[in-house]
Scaffold this active site. Sequence first.
Site, short mmCIF file in Angstrom:
data_model
loop_
_atom_site.label_atom_id
_atom_site.label_comp_id
_atom_site.label_asym_id
_atom_site.label_seq_id
_atom_site.Cartn_x
_atom_site.Cartn_y
_atom_site.Cartn_z
CG ASP A 193 -8.87 32.41 53.25
OD1 ASP A 193 -8.85 31.79 54.32
OD2 ASP A 193 -8.33 31.98 52.20
CD GLU A 227 -6.63 32.37 57.73
OE1 GLU A 227 -6.47 31.20 58.16
OE2 GLU A 227 -6.83 32.63 56.53
CG ASP A 285 -8.60 27.15 58.39
OD1 ASP A 285 -8.84 26.43 57.41
OD2 ASP A 285 -8.56 28.40 58.34
#
Length: 317
Positions: free
Chosen positions: A188, A217, A283
């Site tokens: 992340d 990410e 997201d």
Amino acid sequence: MNHLQDAMFYHIYPLGFCGALYENDFYSQPVLRFEEINEEWIIHIKELGMNAVYLGPIFESKYHGYDTADYFRIDRRLGDEACFKRLVERLHNHGIRVVLDGVFHHVGRDFWAFQDVCKNGQNSPYKDWFYLDFNQSSPYQDNFRYEPWEGHYELVKLNLQNYDTKMHLLEAVSYWMQQLHIDGIRLDVAYSLDTHFLQALNQHCRSIKNDFWLIGEIIHGDYRRIANDDMLQSTTNYECYKGLYSSHNDKNYFELAHSLNREFGSGGMYRDLPLYNFVDNHDVDRIASRLNKSSHLYPLYIALFTIPGVPAIYYGS
């Protein structure tokens, strides 16, 4: 199937998929909600052609999983270690590899080391785990100020240049790999992680399991900044994500073609990178809500599964 470029992912956000409570009370007995990902679901995933599952955050947190309270404890709203290990075993029995979310940029305010700082201030042995200023106060009225993640003060930025912080995270990764038997980590906020930490993480994982996957990410910029021989194998491909849906909405495949040529064409920037391709995730909006016409779902998914890279489906889509 050990090579990332041969993977096809099924992405599950466990707290939502399994119907977990919104808030963790940190004292209730574990509820074995991981059992919701049962044999029927696993067979469905297998029949779709998927050979890898990416599970969103599963470790103890207050709310959404990205506010970690303990990297060594399964979130009690999902189950316990034994319950999770049974899930991994079932997936492995079907030839499906397991990738977990690694949230190493920040923790929640309930993280045990941050709680010690709240209690003991400058006398806390963990004060250097974070970026603190004891001459100011925080929006939560702490007797110090700290760096949050992008202005969200419920998320406390970790100091990854601190040796003890780094070693704690690497020990957690060892536990995930050796005790929980996972096959990879999706990092992340990888775009904001300290690159020296990424290098250390890569070396650490390779020392335990050479074919371990590390996916980061990243939203903007050059993916190779963190996807290279020293750090990660892959990153999220947000450039193609945008083109996949907007090229249909705008009736303009030239946008998608431009991205594909830029990334994977004869002089493409990422020809040798197995980028993680997707059309929705936790997201962003569900792709069916993004598209102007539901009939475009079919060509959209055809494109997803035929462009270069590693395709991923978000559960339910």
